[in-house]
Write a protein that holds these residues in place. Structure first.
Motif: not given
Length: 437
Positions: A2-18
């Motif tokens: 679902t979109e909320p799960i995709f957005l959440g995972i994308a957010g977590i991965v973005s924080v870790l990458a930054i």
């Protein structure tokens, strides 16, 4: 997905990458949180949050506990309390094989009840204990590993900044969390002492065969020297346990007591006081900025629907409490290899805590387990912050390879202690339950 799960995972991965790119975690959390809130709620929602959230944090009386605990630890260190604690523990245990290692554990555990910072603990005892162990022929790796590992007691034994942050993120009782850390903290120290006794027998070359020549001092005089530290500890912890003081009030009383001790010992002047206050204020500002960034990120995960969706998804897996806690432990141990402890808390608790509650896991038990796991993360190579604190305080006389090898036995002990807390939840929940009667 679902979109909320995709957005959440994308957010977590973005924080870790930054964060992996070397950008401070506060900026990473805040940037991803702001962009995410703009995406899910629009400009109006984002503007309202930016206006109100930082003020809500800064005006929250519960947050006053952070600067007070930091100030108390800094003042206590200035008053030479750490030196006396180590001397006392040294006299107590010096004639036991591996006694200087055990003395470091005991002194660190007592000082943890005055200082809420693991890095401060590790840095201070590197300067005090490492020269002594080096002088008497202790293995450098095991000595440095012991100091780094014992420094993590400050994450669990109150006054713990980590437990305060967990309480603020989960809205659990900060007082109950602080008191809940006492028994697991003592258990960890006991496990360290037993572990040291075992592995110095398995590998005798780690410690000298002879007994260090320690000046004989009566136990009464030794106890008298650490009296101020014990008094400070009992006032703060006793005040919280009995309900006479809120944690914030106890921190203020503790800081005032540490200041009086420093003044009475003529260890304090206006210049030193200004440096201590300035240092504590700087650390507080940094922590507040990181926490505000974490709350922005948490708000994005909540309003984006990620937490609701991921909780529902996990519930369909029908995990038992034990299975969830094993998965939680593996996740934190993995993240601990690459992230600092505060980042791990701020990124993971917003979505893990609701799952834990849905599985019937007690919020106090969950808080203690999470802090125990970040305690292990603080000494887990290659990014364990306490390892770098010891290397820095030793003025680079210890290589990363030496300390990372020396800390391995203590990681094993930590994992055994973690297993006990998972198997026997009462280790974490008994004392706060008695406090609330």
């Amino acid at each position: 997905m679902t979109e909320p799960i995709f957005l959440g995972i994308a957010g977590i991965v973005s924080v870790l990458a930054i964060g992996a790119a070397g950008i401070p975690v506060a900026y990473a959390l805040m940037t991803v949180g702001i962009v995410g809130m703009w995406y899910v709620g629009g400009v109006s929602f984002l503007g309202t949050t930016i206006k109100m959230l930082p003020y809500a944090v800064m005006s929250n009386y519960s947050f006053a506990v952070i600067p007070m605990f930091l100030l108390m630890g800094a003042l206590a260190s200035t008053a030479d309390i750490t030196t006396e604690l180590y001397s006392f523990a040294n006299r107590l245990l010096a004639r036991v094989r591996g006694g200087l290692l055990m003395a470091t554990v005991v002194a660190s555990a007592i000082f943890a009840a005055i200082s809420g910072s693991t890095i401060v603990n590790a840095s201070v005892f590197t300067r005090i204990a490492l020269p002594e162990m080096k002088k008497f022929g202790y293995d450098l790796g095991i000595s440095a590993g012991c100091i780094a590992a014992a420094g993590t007691f400050a994450a669990l034994i109150p006054p713990s900044i980590s437990l305060v942050i967990v309480g603020l993120l989960t809205e659990a009782s900060i007082g109950a969390l602080l008191i809940a850390g006492i028994v697991p903290g003592i258990l960890t120290a006991v496990m360290y002492i037993l572990g040291i006794a075992v592995f110095v027998r398995l590998k005798p070359s780690l410690v000298p065969s002879g007994v260090p020549d320690i000046p004989q001092v009566s136990m009464f005089k030794a106890m008298l020297s650490i009296g101020p530290a014990l008094l400070l500890m009992f006032i703060v912890l006793g005040g919280i346990y009995t309900g006479v003081m809120f944690p914030s009030s106890a921190g203020a009383v503790g800081a005032a007591g540490a200041l009086l001790i420093a003044v009475a010992r003529r260890k304090m002047n206006f210049e030193k006081l200004w440096m201590v206050v300035r240092s504590s204020a700087g650390s507080t500002a940094t922590l507040f900025f990181i926490v505000i960034g974490g709350l922005f990120f948490s708000r994005f995960l909540t309003f984006g629907g990620f937490i609701h969706e991921i909780t529902g998804l996990v519930s369909t897996w029908q995990l038992s409490q034990t299975q969830f806690l094993i998965a939680l432990s593996l996740l934190y141990l993995l993240l601990g290899m690459f992230l600092d402890t505060l980042s791990i808390l701020l990124v993971t608790i917003p979505f893990l805590f609701p799952i834990a509650l849905s599985l019937g896991i007690n919020e106090i038990w969950f808080g203690i387990l999470v802090v125990k796991l970040i305690e292990i993360a603080a000494i887990t190579p290659p990014v364990g912050l306490n390892l770098f604190a010891v290397m820095g305080a030793s003025e680079k006389r210890i290589s990363s390879k030496v300390i990372m090898t020396g800390v391995i036995p203590f990681i094993i002990i930590e994992l055994m202690t973690l297993g006990l807390i998972i198997y026997f939840p009462a280790i974490a929940t008994w004392l706060p339950s008695e406090m609330m009667k």
